[in-house]
Design an enzyme around this catalytic site. Structure first.
Site, PDB file in Angstrom:
ATOM      1  CB  SER A   1      -1.072   0.057   1.222  1.00  0.00           C
ATOM      2  OG  SER A   1      -1.968   0.848   1.048  1.00  0.00           O
TER       3      SER A   1
ATOM      4  CG  ASP B   1      -6.931  -2.380  -3.792  1.00  0.00           C
ATOM      5  OD1 ASP B   1      -7.389  -1.600  -2.898  1.00  0.00           O
ATOM      6  OD2 ASP B   1      -5.623  -2.945  -3.571  1.00  0.00           O
TER       7      ASP B   1
ATOM      8  CG  HIS C   1      -5.806  -2.261  -0.078  1.00  0.00           C
ATOM      9  ND1 HIS C   1      -5.062  -1.780  -0.956  1.00  0.00           N
ATOM     10  CD2 HIS C   1      -5.411  -1.859   0.992  1.00  0.00           C
ATOM     11  CE1 HIS C   1      -4.096  -0.981  -0.533  1.00  0.00           C
ATOM     12  NE2 HIS C   1      -4.208  -1.016   0.815  1.00  0.00           N
TER      13      HIS C   1
END
Length: 701
Positions: free
Chosen positions: A548, A633, A669
């Site tokens: 991330s 995501d 994600h």
């Protein structure tokens, strides 16, 4: 034989835009699909082209790593074998009942249970069985279960796509029946007003910002629900919750730097929410805790590292706030739990988490002693006021996650449970260390490392260094069950506590955001150099991993310091930073301006562009790279890593390492759901390291 597959290559399609008198070229912009395109039953040609490219990249991963498929499978089996197959959580008390989860042999998902006694073996009620609820979906997650005040009903939020858009459902636990009420488009936040009314938050369909709070009356259709608050400023998101005292419902409007609370007394459910204090334009983060006739406020108002103040329930204006615990330069206060006779605080100092107990009757205070140097401790679920017992969790690089009950009066602690490592784990077989690297500006950067006893520091050890460094999130030293597969084979595992996190207090975060963001990147480089200089490893054996915002870090590291590493893993990486921050239709962009800056302002545009990984790909040698993303995501869109890889393939020099991109076509994600499936990706990452180290140098019996 390993059939050599052609390296995938993405078409370039001209796409430019003008800003600040500059022309920005973005010839892989076409890899971006809309949500409608992704969800369409019949894909159009554009969608087909994008999915074909992603599938080509996935096939290339399989071909390149095909010869070590057995290693990946071995690692997966080994990691999963360490998980206890029939495992119960530690029950916690809430409103007179004990709640816990149960895993059973061979099942991916838990059963959520409750009982009238503190026991998980018999006389319990199964509230929800996630194995049954998930059976028709590739991905399934229950985010929150809220029992009604009379304990007869539960509300729960489920996501079966992995875009973090939830549907809230209700179940009658007396009859075992699901209610017909369904609230769509939600965040997981919600709470009961009384046994008939449920407060919840919905998300904007495009930006996915949580921007509206509603109250639902059981039996009504969602279209009849009453809107109680709507947020118009896109820098803010919302959540709603009930105070521990069950007396107030709070709406929290939060941005990076300003928090704004609204409150409603549960005895006045049809009334209007009132602001706790008027919304401020200056940075002010705070949180509220109600007890008896007071609110306690954990606040950074005139207190960078936070302090605790109190105010009567009858007057919450700032003029009425009085200081209870003052600010300290070297101690960050993270959170607070209030009991009848005690307060428990989570604090950070000396690069460690501490739990401080204060007797509110006598003023005496003390810290819980943990007996290790590199560890993480945090306060767990404590729903009861009238108790001397604090529930907390503890783990370290060598000690598995452990749940304790601590007696705040006589200072004794009882271990309720330590996560079992099937096949055994002896902490004494490993060494953990806290090291410090010097940054280029003289700052001292903490490093946590763990390795098997007896390792020689001769520069030949493979070492995996992880980093994040954003949003003030500390990289707490945690126990990793999978990492035993690396440690037992001679790998060193490290964490860089770089600026942008709050590992050394609030200033450490401030010095790693906005126009100081480069500190995050150079800190990671300086930690890497320290480990190389001190013979823990060498550039031939050093690996970097980040996910991330940590994936953005990895992108910058690959572009600027790639020669220090043999391999870099970019997991769901935020790498198309400039384009994303310029596009306010992309989920979550507007809420990020206080973290990265708004590039519509020229100064921030230039600064973000100076590191934005996609914009800084050059014709140079790159190390071996593994890039991973999820097609669904919602935090970092799949096209960010896809565009980066396409551009890397175009510009990298011939002598670069292998570049691999794995896009999971069913997840988002957080990766896969399910307690076993989630380790498929871990096994892929680890097999990437072993492939680069030479699988033939290890035993795979």
């Amino acid at each position: 034989t390993n059939i050599k597959m052609q390296v995938p290559s993405a078409t370039k399609i001209e796409h430019t835009y003008e800003i600040h008198d500059e022309t920005i070229e973005d010839s892989y912009h076409w890899l971006r699909l809309t949500n409608d395109q992704k969800e369409s039953e019949v894909p159009d040609q554009h969608t087909t082209d994008v999915i074909n490219y992603l599938n080509d990249e996935n096939a290339y991963v399989e071909t390149t790593m095909g010869s070590i498929q057995h290693v990946k499978q071995h690692l997966y089996d080994e990691i999963v074998a360490r998980i206890k197959k029939d495992d119960d959580g530690v029950p916690y008390l809430r409103n007179g009942l004990y709640y816990f989860h149960k895993y059973e042999q061979g099942q991916e998902y838990p059963k959520y249970c409750r009982s009238e006694i503190d026991d998980t073996t018999e006389h319990y009620q199964i509230m929800l069985d996630e194995n049954i609820l998930s059976k028709d979906y590739d991905y399934y997650k229950i985010a929150r279960i809220n029992p009604s005040p009379n304990n007869q009903l539960i509300a729960f939020a489920e996501d079966n796509v992995s875009r973090r858009i939830y549907t809230t459902k209700f179940k009658n636990l007396e009859t075992g029946e699901m209610l017909t009420d369904e609230l769509k488009g939600c965040s997981p936040a919600g709470c009961w007003g009384d046994d008939l009314h449920y407060f919840y938050v919905t998300k904007d369909k495009e930006t996915l910002l949580s921007d509206k709070v509603w109250v639902h009356r059981l039996g009504d259709d969602q279209s009849q629900d009453r809107l109680v608050y709507s947020e118009d400023d896109t820098k803010y998101s919302l959540y709603v919750y009930k105070s521990k005292s069950e007396q107030f419902i709070f709406i929290v409007c939060y941005s990076t730097l300003v928090f704004d609370y609204l409150m409603l007394d549960v005895n006045n459910l049809h009334g209007e929410f009132q602001h706790f204090i008027p919304r401020e334009t200056i940075p002010h983060e705070y949180s509220l805790y109600h007890f008896n006739d007071k609110f306690y406020i954990l606040t950074n108002y005139n207190a960078k590292n936070f302090r605790i103040m109190e105010t009567p329930v009858t007057d919450t204006s700032k003029d009425s706030w009085t200081e209870l615990i003052s600010h300290r330069e070297d101690v960050l206060v993270k959170s607070l739990v209030v009991f009848e006779q005690y307060m428990a605080l989570e604090e950070i100092f000396d690069v460690k988490s501490h739990i401080r107990i204060i007797n509110t009757q006598t003023g005496d205070d003390h810290y819980i002693d943990f007996g290790e140097d590199v560890y993480t401790a945090y306060i767990s679920r404590n729903y009861t006021f009238d108790t001397d017992i604090l529930r907390f969790n503890y783990e370290s690089l060598t000690t598995p996650s452990s749940t304790y009950d601590y007696n705040m009066n006589d200072r004794t602690k009882i271990l309720k449970k330590m996560s079992e490592i099937v096949g055994g784990h002896n902490p004494d077989d490993y060494v953990s260390e806290r090291l410090f690297a010097e940054a280029e500006d003289g700052s001292s950067i903490p490093i946590s490392i763990v390795y098997k006893k007896g390792i020689k520091k001769d520069g030949t050890n493979p070492l995996v260094l992880e980093g994040y460094g954003a949003y003030g999130i500390s990289y707490d030293p945690y126990f990793s069950r999978p990492k035993i597969s690396l440690l037992s084979r001679g790998f060193i595992c490290g964490m860089a506590h770089i600026r942008g996190g709050e590992d050394k207090g609030r200033k450490w975060y401030e010095d790693g955001r906005l126009l100081k963001k480069w500190n995050t990147f150079t800190d990671f480089r300086d930690v890497s150099l320290h480990l190389i200089d001190n013979q823990y490893t060498s550039p031939d054996h050093l690996y970097a991993y980040g996910g991330s915002a940590g994936g953005l870090l990895m992108g910058v590291v690959a572009n600027n310091y790639g020669d220090l590493y043999n391999g870099i893993v970019l997991d769901v990486p935020f790498v198309d930073t400039l384009n994303t921050m310029l596009d306010e239709s992309i989920p979550l962009t507007t809420g990020e301006f206080d973290e990265w800056g708004n590039p519509k302002n020229k100064e921030y545009f230039d600064y973000i562009k100076s590191y934005s990984p996609y914009d800084q790909v050059k014709h140079q040698r790159y190390p071996n790279l593994l890039v991973m993303s999820g097609f669904h995501d919602s935090q970092v869109q799949y096209w960010e890593p896809a565009k980066l890889v396409a551009k890397l393939r175009e510009l990298k020099k011939e002598d670069s390492g292998v570049i691999l991109m794995k896009t999971d076509m069913t997840h988002g994600h957080g990766g896969a759901s399910g307690r076993f499936k989630v380790y498929k990706d871990t096994a892929l990452v680890y097999s990437f390291y072993f492939m680069l180290e030479g699988v033939e140098n290890y035993t795979w019996d």
